[in-house]
Design a protein around this motif. Sequence first.
Motif, PDB file in Angstrom:
ATOM      1  N   GLY A  90      -7.040  -3.585   3.343  1.00 37.75           N
ATOM      2  CA  GLY A  90      -6.235  -4.539   4.108  1.00 37.75           C
ATOM      3  C   GLY A  90      -6.996  -5.741   4.578  1.00 37.75           C
ATOM      4  N   GLU A  91      -8.290  -5.588   4.816  1.00 38.49           N
ATOM      5  CA  GLU A  91      -9.097  -6.686   5.329  1.00 38.49           C
ATOM      6  C   GLU A  91     -10.553  -6.278   5.153  1.00 38.49           C
ATOM      7  OE1 GLU A  91      -9.279  -6.719   9.661  1.00 38.49           O
ATOM      8  OE2 GLU A  91      -8.025  -4.946   9.641  1.00 38.49           O
ATOM      9  N   PRO A  92     -11.455  -7.222   5.274  1.00 45.12           N
ATOM     10  CA  PRO A  92     -12.864  -6.832   5.174  1.00 45.12           C
ATOM     11  C   PRO A  92     -13.197  -5.821   6.270  1.00 45.12           C
ATOM     12  CG  PRO A  92     -12.611  -9.236   5.118  1.00 45.12           C
ATOM     13  CD  PRO A  92     -11.278  -8.664   5.513  1.00 45.12           C
ATOM     14  N   TRP A 131      -7.435  -5.490  -2.786  1.00 45.00           N
ATOM     15  CA  TRP A 131      -6.296  -5.826  -3.644  1.00 45.00           C
ATOM     16  C   TRP A 131      -5.269  -6.588  -2.834  1.00 45.00           C
ATOM     17  CZ3 TRP A 131      -1.533  -2.553  -3.774  1.00 45.00           C
ATOM     18  CH2 TRP A 131      -1.557  -1.516  -2.835  1.00 45.00           C
ATOM     19  N   GLN A 132      -4.113  -6.857  -3.403  1.00 47.39           N
ATOM     20  CA  GLN A 132      -3.082  -7.676  -2.758  1.00 47.39           C
ATOM     21  C   GLN A 132      -1.689  -7.194  -3.190  1.00 47.39           C
ATOM     22  OE1 GLN A 132      -4.379 -11.366  -4.860  1.00 47.39           O
ATOM     23  NE2 GLN A 132      -4.993 -12.055  -2.821  1.00 47.39           N
ATOM     24  N   THR A 133      -0.689  -7.609  -2.450  1.00 46.72           N
ATOM     25  CA  THR A 133       0.686  -7.320  -2.850  1.00 46.72           C
ATOM     26  C   THR A 133       0.898  -7.739  -4.307  1.00 46.72           C
ATOM     27  OG1 THR A 133       1.356  -7.780  -0.574  1.00 46.72           O
ATOM     28  CG2 THR A 133       3.101  -7.730  -2.222  1.00 46.72           C
ATOM     29  N   ASN A 177      -4.819 -12.903   8.306  1.00 43.08           N
ATOM     30  CA  ASN A 177      -4.740 -11.469   8.107  1.00 43.08           C
ATOM     31  C   ASN A 177      -4.863 -10.790   9.478  1.00 43.08           C
ATOM     32  OD1 ASN A 177      -5.286  -8.749   7.513  1.00 43.08           O
ATOM     33  ND2 ASN A 177      -6.074  -9.326   5.502  1.00 43.08           N
ATOM     34  N   ARG A 214      -0.375  -9.606   6.400  1.00 49.64           N
ATOM     35  CA  ARG A 214      -0.478 -10.996   6.035  1.00 49.64           C
ATOM     36  C   ARG A 214       0.558 -11.842   6.748  1.00 49.64           C
ATOM     37  NH1 ARG A 214       0.079 -13.205   0.101  1.00 49.64           N
ATOM     38  NH2 ARG A 214      -0.664 -11.211  -0.637  1.00 49.64           N
ATOM     39  N   ASP A 224     -13.920   1.143  -0.297  1.00 46.18           N
ATOM     40  CA  ASP A 224     -13.384  -0.081   0.323  1.00 46.18           C
ATOM     41  C   ASP A 224     -12.641  -0.813  -0.785  1.00 46.18           C
ATOM     42  OD1 ASP A 224     -12.898  -2.568   1.380  1.00 46.18           O
ATOM     43  OD2 ASP A 224     -14.987  -3.021   1.885  1.00 46.18           O
ATOM     44  N   THR A 225     -11.311  -0.743  -0.727  1.00 48.41           N
ATOM     45  CA  THR A 225     -10.488  -1.179  -1.853  1.00 48.41           C
ATOM     46  C   THR A 225      -9.902  -2.557  -1.608  1.00 48.41           C
ATOM     47  OG1 THR A 225      -8.502  -0.162  -0.915  1.00 48.41           O
ATOM     48  CG2 THR A 225      -9.869   1.235  -2.310  1.00 48.41           C
ATOM     49  N   ARG A 271      -9.346 -15.067   3.694  1.00 47.39           N
ATOM     50  CA  ARG A 271      -8.482 -16.049   3.024  1.00 47.39           C
ATOM     51  C   ARG A 271      -9.054 -17.456   3.167  1.00 47.39           C
ATOM     52  NH1 ARG A 271      -4.195 -13.555   0.140  1.00 47.39           N
ATOM     53  NH2 ARG A 271      -3.510 -15.711  -0.009  1.00 47.39           N
ATOM     54  N   ASP A 320      -8.507 -15.737  -1.802  1.00 45.90           N
ATOM     55  CA  ASP A 320      -9.621 -15.191  -1.024  1.00 45.90           C
ATOM     56  C   ASP A 320     -10.936 -15.887  -1.348  1.00 45.90           C
ATOM     57  OD1 ASP A 320      -8.583 -13.178   0.659  1.00 45.90           O
ATOM     58  OD2 ASP A 320      -8.351 -11.828  -1.030  1.00 45.90           O
ATOM     59  N   THR A 338       0.841  -1.206   0.000  1.00 41.36           N
ATOM     60  CA  THR A 338       0.000   0.000   0.000  1.00 41.36           C
ATOM     61  C   THR A 338       0.876   1.257   0.000  1.00 41.36           C
ATOM     62  OG1 THR A 338      -1.571  -1.276   1.286  1.00 41.36           O
ATOM     63  CG2 THR A 338      -1.991   1.073   1.113  1.00 41.36           C
TER      64      THR A 338
HETATM   65  C1  WT7 Z   1      -5.061  -9.725   1.382  1.00 43.44           C
HETATM   66  C2  WT7 Z   1      -3.844  -9.159   0.722  1.00 43.44           C
HETATM   67  C3  WT7 Z   1      -3.502  -4.720  -0.573  1.00 43.44           C
HETATM   68  C4  WT7 Z   1      -2.923  -3.985   0.464  1.00 43.44           C
HETATM   69  C5  WT7 Z   1      -2.970  -4.510   1.834  1.00 43.44           C
HETATM   70  C6  WT7 Z   1      -2.873  -5.978   2.053  1.00 43.44           C
HETATM   71  C7  WT7 Z   1      -7.056  -8.887   2.247  1.00 43.44           C
HETATM   72  C8  WT7 Z   1      -7.040  -6.535   1.332  1.00 43.44           C
HETATM   73  C9  WT7 Z   1      -9.146  -6.008   1.449  1.00 43.44           C
HETATM   74  C10 WT7 Z   1     -10.459  -5.443   1.432  1.00 43.44           C
HETATM   75  C11 WT7 Z   1     -11.267  -7.492   2.232  1.00 43.44           C
HETATM   76  C12 WT7 Z   1      -8.996  -7.334   1.892  1.00 43.44           C
HETATM   77  C13 WT7 Z   1      -7.361 -10.036   1.311  1.00 43.44           C
HETATM   78  C14 WT7 Z   1      -6.154 -10.083   0.411  1.00 43.44           C
HETATM   79  N1  WT7 Z   1      -7.666  -7.633   1.818  1.00 43.44           N
HETATM   80  N2  WT7 Z   1      -7.917  -5.560   1.115  1.00 43.44           N
HETATM   81  N3  WT7 Z   1     -10.696  -4.184   1.043  1.00 43.44           N
HETATM   82  N4  WT7 Z   1     -11.480  -6.233   1.831  1.00 43.44           N
HETATM   83  N5  WT7 Z   1     -10.051  -8.081   2.281  1.00 43.44           N
HETATM   84  O1  WT7 Z   1      -2.032  -6.617   1.145  1.00 43.44           O
HETATM   85  O2  WT7 Z   1      -0.701  -8.157   2.594  1.00 43.44           O
HETATM   86  O3  WT7 Z   1      -0.950  -8.572   0.130  1.00 43.44           O
HETATM   87  O4  WT7 Z   1      -2.868  -8.910   1.702  1.00 43.44           O
HETATM   88  O5  WT7 Z   1      -5.632  -8.750   2.245  1.00 43.44           O
HETATM   89  O6  WT7 Z   1      -7.469 -11.210   2.054  1.00 43.44           O
HETATM   90  O7  WT7 Z   1      -5.929 -11.338  -0.180  1.00 43.44           O
HETATM   91  P1  WT7 Z   1      -1.558  -8.099   1.397  1.00 43.44           P
END
Ligand code: WT7
Length: 647
Positions: free
Chosen positions: A385-387, A412-414, A519, A524, A409-410, A513, A498, A309
């Motif tokens: 980052g999480e729900p 995404w993932q690394t 999380n 993560r 509410d965004t 996950r 996910d 992020t």
């Molecule tokens: C995992 C990715 C992307 C930047 C922060 C985390 C969870 C991320 C959300 C959201 C629900 C989310 C998922 C994903 N996650 N954003 N808006 N709603 N879950 O990056 O460490 O790569 O983790 O974070 O489970 O797979 P990350």
Amino acid sequence: MSDKLHPVPDEWKSRAHVDRAKYEADYKRSIDDPEGYWGEVGKRLDWIKPYTKVKNTSFAPGNISIKWFEDGSLNVAANCIDRHLETRGDQTAIIWEGDDPKDSKHITYRELHENVCRLANVLKDRGVKKGDRVTLYLPMIPEAAYSMLACARIGAIHSIVFGGFSPDSLANRIEGCESRVVITADEGLRGGKKVPLKKNTDDAIARVGGEVDTVIVVTRTGGDVPMTDGRDVRYEDAVAAASADCPPEEMNAEDPLFILFTSGSTGKPKGVLHTTGGYLVYASLTHELIFDYHDGDIYWCTADVGWVTGHSYIVYGPLANGATTLMFEGVPNYPSISRFWDVVDKHKVNIFYTAPTAIRSLMGAGEEPVKRTSRQSLRLLGSVGEPINPEAWEWYFNVVGERRCPIVDTWWQTETGGILITPLPGAIDLKPGSATLPFFGVQPQLVDAEGNVIEGAADGNLCIVDSWPGQMRTVYGDHKRFEETYFSTYKNKYFTGDGCRRDEDGYYWITGRVDDVINVSGHRMGTAEVESSLVAHEKVAEAAVVGYPHDLKGQGIYAYVTLNAGVEGTDELKKELVAWVRKDIGPIASPDLIQFAPGLPKTRSGKIMRRILRKIAEDDFGALGDTSTLADPAVVDDLIDHRQNRK
Ligand code: WT7
């Protein structure tokens, strides 16, 4: 989950870059004609050699290959700095807010340029060349952004290690990308507490062996740290002696930009590799449209540059857009629980992007610490980052944003490099707890355990069927692991790890996950990593780690530990094990609950049945499901009797 709808008010519609009609038209185009859509979007960057090929990607088994803009060349630092100098040289690029509210400063694009060029020359003097890896282990200070951009300027690949990681974790990441150079600081400062970054770096290097030949040390606290002659360089002295002129290196669109290590369900953290052109196109477009960034806005993302992020939405996306981005060194509750909102008022922040875990912890302190601040400058709020649970969403919306600010509410993932599922503030009606709809070019798909595609309103595993420009290209040094991790569970698609529900309106609700990743507060953690740390302790015979619902952190870490024969399971030992993991991996990996277990539930072939362990950790043992394949069903009764999370 709440299905309450917050329709887009007219005010947001008229201001935003994208309204509903444009969202639908552009989304359709981006899927029907990705070459045409991204070919046009790519022009938002300055290319040294313009691309003629836009997309060349394959998710086919045995041939996972992802290339975007492959015959174009550009430089990321030039795009984030140089091209803005003419029009915004005196505009603030970075507002830095220190841990102590008395510490803050503004860095203009011109100053950013000078700082980055000088540091780039220091790196060159130390022999760093295009393609070399540089590890950054820094606090949230402007020098972290300078370091990223200095690497990008000369074509070196940075690998940032979060300052909360231990010397061992740092050592693994230095080794994992074979970097010879580390940039760190004497000490970090968070919530008034010092973090011994240089000492940790020395310890890590001692473990790695002789490969690291340069350590650049930024003075942050002025703490007395030993310097190794010939290897350690004072940042301030080196940049003062370096030239402020450093032409940007011409990079192919597919040359690597950075590596970021992230935890998975198995083995050591893997080096997620992102490249130059597609990544920057994607980070810049998403930043502009999702946060509805307009010229002159003050934008603040509270993440750390140690996570993706911070890469995409503190540094690269905002700076590519000529934005003013705020970098915060501190924590939400220091010196007071109003700190976020004090900073918003101090710097007149318009766009604010944070994590649900922070919102929940602030929510716990009530409305008064928020309401005593103005927050009139705020226009848009983001979550990542999480729900986000609907209660936290509503509090964020009503109390922080005073019903004025849309919440994006965004999801995404690394690995995805940028946001994939999110509302666009002027286009998409909001539902608290849902990340809503896909961004341009993103095709989500839900599949069942067998890989059958599920249509309509349903629950399933979330996959993405085609590539987008910000996608990771490989696991550094291990393309096979890339294919196995993301493309082998379901053929011809990217599997996110996910779980997800799609409702009647086509909205996506990420449920968490479905693999062995937890999380914790939006960070993560692989259960396997915590387990291998625990079993490395001399008194531990075996360990199994699962996540369980945690009010503040989203998920907590629950560890079942079998001790060696004759060792007594005391509270003291629990504390010792928590401290052990903390020291071994870092504070974010600390188990929240430890249960000593004489035996773990295993199948006759010796496989630990995690499904059962998860249920017991959730205090939901009425629904254990089929236990008939267990080698010794009696161990389950003992686990239930001694469960640690009783509601
Ligand atoms: C995992 C990715 C992307 C930047 C922060 C985390 C969870 C991320 C959300 C959201 C629900 C989310 C998922 C994903 N996650 N954003 N808006 N709603 N879950 O990056 O460490 O790569 O983790 O974070 O489970 O797979 P990350």
